[in-house]
Design a protein around this motif. Structure first.
Motif, PDB file in Angstrom:
ATOM      1  N   ILE A 246      -4.836  20.957  31.401  1.00  0.00           N
ATOM      2  CA  ILE A 246      -4.487  21.551  32.689  1.00  0.00           C
ATOM      3  C   ILE A 246      -5.255  20.880  33.813  1.00  0.00           C
ATOM      4  CG2 ILE A 246      -4.676  23.664  34.069  1.00  0.00           C
ATOM      5  CD1 ILE A 246      -4.037  25.222  31.501  1.00  0.00           C
ATOM      6  N   LEU A 247      -6.544  20.662  33.609  1.00  0.00           N
ATOM      7  CA  LEU A 247      -7.353  20.000  34.632  1.00  0.00           C
ATOM      8  C   LEU A 247      -6.859  18.576  34.867  1.00  0.00           C
ATOM      9  CD1 LEU A 247      -9.799  20.294  36.495  1.00  0.00           C
ATOM     10  CD2 LEU A 247     -11.189  19.333  34.670  1.00  0.00           C
TER      11      LEU A 247
ATOM     12  N   SER B 259      -4.038  14.707  38.316  1.00  0.00           N
ATOM     13  CA  SER B 259      -3.043  13.651  38.445  1.00  0.00           C
ATOM     14  C   SER B 259      -2.073  13.910  39.597  1.00  0.00           C
ATOM     15  CB  SER B 259      -2.266  13.478  37.138  1.00  0.00           C
ATOM     16  OG  SER B 259      -1.461  14.602  36.901  1.00  0.00           O
ATOM     17  N   THR B 260      -1.944  15.150  40.049  1.00  0.00           N
ATOM     18  CA  THR B 260      -1.061  15.445  41.174  1.00  0.00           C
ATOM     19  C   THR B 260      -1.763  15.278  42.515  1.00  0.00           C
ATOM     20  OG1 THR B 260      -1.592  17.797  41.094  1.00  0.00           O
ATOM     21  CG2 THR B 260       0.334  17.057  39.846  1.00  0.00           C
TER      22      THR B 260
ATOM     23  N   GLN C 179      -0.048  12.823  45.188  1.00  0.00           N
ATOM     24  CA  GLN C 179       1.193  13.374  45.725  1.00  0.00           C
ATOM     25  C   GLN C 179       0.914  14.527  46.683  1.00  0.00           C
ATOM     26  OE1 GLN C 179       0.708  12.962  42.413  1.00  0.00           O
ATOM     27  NE2 GLN C 179       2.152  11.371  41.838  1.00  0.00           N
ATOM     28  N   MET C 180      -0.062  15.357  46.337  1.00  0.00           N
ATOM     29  CA  MET C 180      -0.413  16.470  47.206  1.00  0.00           C
ATOM     30  C   MET C 180      -1.010  15.971  48.522  1.00  0.00           C
ATOM     31  SD  MET C 180       0.637  19.090  45.685  1.00  0.00           S
ATOM     32  CE  MET C 180      -0.120  20.451  46.502  1.00  0.00           C
ATOM     33  N   MET C 181      -1.718  14.849  48.462  1.00  0.00           N
ATOM     34  CA  MET C 181      -2.284  14.263  49.670  1.00  0.00           C
ATOM     35  C   MET C 181      -1.168  13.801  50.610  1.00  0.00           C
ATOM     36  SD  MET C 181      -5.285  13.612  50.847  1.00  0.00           S
ATOM     37  CE  MET C 181      -6.567  12.424  50.830  1.00  0.00           C
TER      38      MET C 181
END
Length: 119
Positions: free
Chosen positions: A77-78, A83-84, A87-89
């Motif tokens: 999960i971490l 890894s996202t 994309q979140m940035m």
């Protein structure tokens, strides 16, 4: 408040016994593992009775992060969350641009309301 202090003291004794058993079991290798070193230093600072290092005592909660290394599901999960990050940035930058455009637009439209009042 007094009951919480007593519970805190009992838990501190348990953690101190754990640290003592770690030192007995691993001897000089205790400080080769970063988590054991962190535990040892945190417990050591927790025994400060002058309340001068209260901020350092609050780092005891970080001991829970050891679970991420020991439980495979939490590790996955971490890893997925990390890894996202890029994309979140990108999404965050797009949102900041949109907020900036609307801030400028509403400042132009309603800026005079501050001077003259809009009722």
């Amino acid at each position: 408040s007094e009951i919480f202090d007593q519970i805190d003291f009992v838990i501190l004794i348990i953690f101190t016994l754990e640290a003592f058993l770690n030192v007995c079991a691993y001897r000089h290798k205790v400080f080769n593992d970063s988590w054991r070193t962190f535990d040892f230093i945190t417990i050591l600072f927790s025994w400060d009775f002058s309340d001068g290092l209260t901020l350092l005592r609050s780092f005891r909660i970080l001991r829970a992060f050891r679970l991420f290394g020991r439980i495979k599901a939490l590790k996955r999960i971490l890893g997925a969350i990390m890894s996202t990050g890029p994309q979140m940035m990108s999404i965050g930058i797009v949102l900041l641009v949109i907020f900036y455009v609307f801030a400028v637009m509403f400042t132009q439209l309603f800026g005079s309301c501050y001077d003259y009042g809009c009722y």
